[in-house]
Design an enzyme around this catalytic site. Sequence first.
Site, mmCIF file in Angstrom:
data_model
loop_
_atom_site.group_PDB
_atom_site.id
_atom_site.type_symbol
_atom_site.label_atom_id
_atom_site.label_comp_id
_atom_site.label_asym_id
_atom_site.label_seq_id
_atom_site.Cartn_x
_atom_site.Cartn_y
_atom_site.Cartn_z
ATOM 1 N N PHE A 156 -1.788 -1.341 -5.642
ATOM 2 C CA PHE A 156 -0.943 -0.984 -4.505
ATOM 3 C C PHE A 156 0.386 -0.456 -5.020
ATOM 4 C CE2 PHE A 156 2.162 -1.533 -1.153
ATOM 5 C CZ PHE A 156 1.528 -0.876 -0.123
ATOM 6 N N ASP B 173 4.243 -1.040 -12.649
ATOM 7 C CA ASP B 173 4.792 -1.273 -11.313
ATOM 8 C C ASP B 173 5.031 -2.778 -11.194
ATOM 9 O OD1 ASP B 173 5.204 -1.859 -8.657
ATOM 10 O OD2 ASP B 173 3.713 -0.448 -7.889
ATOM 11 N N LYS C 9 11.199 -5.057 -4.157
ATOM 12 C CA LYS C 9 11.083 -6.354 -3.476
ATOM 13 C C LYS C 9 12.227 -7.342 -3.724
ATOM 14 C CE LYS C 9 6.383 -6.399 -1.901
ATOM 15 N NZ LYS C 9 5.530 -5.320 -2.375
#
Length: 399
Positions: free
Chosen positions: A138, A223, A252
């Site tokens: 993702f 990532d 995040k």
Amino acid sequence: MLTNELLEFSKKYIMNTYNRFPVVFIKGRGTKVFDSDNREYLDFVAGIAVCNLGHCHPKVTVAFQKQAQRLVHISNLYHNEPQIKLAKLLVENSFAGKVFFCNSGAEANEAAIKLIRKYAKEKLKGNRYEIITMEKSFHGRTMATITATGQEKVQKGFEPLLPGFKYAPFNNIDAVKKAINKKTAAVMVEPIQGEGGVNIPDNDYLKKLRRLCNDEGILLVFDEVQTGMGRTGRLFAYEHYNIEPDIMTLAKALGNGVAIGAMLAKDSIAEAFTPGSHATTFGGNPLACSAANAALETIMEDGILFDNCLRMGDYLIKGLKELKKEHSFIKEIRGKGLLVGMELTIDGKDIVMECLKDGLLINCTMDKILRFLPPLIVTKEEIDSMLEIFYGVLKRIKK
Ligand SMILES: *Cc1c(COP(=O)(O)O)cnc(C)c1O
């Protein structure tokens, strides 16, 4: 407004892109959040690995408040001190030489994709532009990042996708080897897949990827949008594996809830970006960077935070494994630090809903994988309370 009214207006006025739970949250403190009826919940989602220091951490809140009174925004036409400070902190605490700031994980990955292409064009021989990403990965919801994401469900309906991406199964080095050709510029991977179901690679997988990329003369991109900022018990997940990427993306938990993303690269690669190559209005603005500075300083100075993350992660996994003995629909429990997943043989949606009713927030990803992402400050007592609620729910839905 009353809760029912809020829910009605939400449906009426907000685009229908989320399957939201019927609850409105109004405040949070540490590992707890409170809804519009002032009901208390234990938060084992933390905004999906965002509030790593817990809700409204006083150091972050004060830094943010002070900056809000000084200077909220100034264009990247000019320098600003919080951004410079944050770049210095990130570089000093990572493999990287330079940072580019943006506002989200998807944007950080967009920046990485653009840097890969520009670097490959200028520095790699031949015509290399392809990026290999992983199945079940993702990387975000923009056009480039849904293309990078190895999941059909996020791509469906938005074709044509961006050219130049290839996919390999995660944790399979031979598949990556096979996917590499003379057009390959980079391999992009989450060190541990989050949305894909808390998939943890074999201990030597990332090391082998590093070696493969070195041999082929291509870039390795991590990532760490979800795994970064202490979530796995180290500041960055790559530190567990004794290797370094060439490029890394963060978002995040970087601002502990304030929107900020970053793309970090080694100096020799960052050089491919020159004035005009890439830009964003809000990226690295003083307000967001003040929150991120406070969050990062708190994580770094409070060495016990990593220790707590690792110990509480083990404690949570141990507790969840106890439950596995009693319920045949629990297939596997896995995790690193406080990125923890429980794979079920049944759908997890009902369990999440029942937990919510009992005052516990947990998450379900890939339909059958329950995910637990409490703040890194979570205590043993809070995990005990969480396990008690969870235990009751599992007993109730027993199949
Ligand atoms: C959440 C996430 C993203 C996307 O971040 P946004 O801020 O939602 O754009 C990208 N990569 C990973 C690994 C993520 O977990």
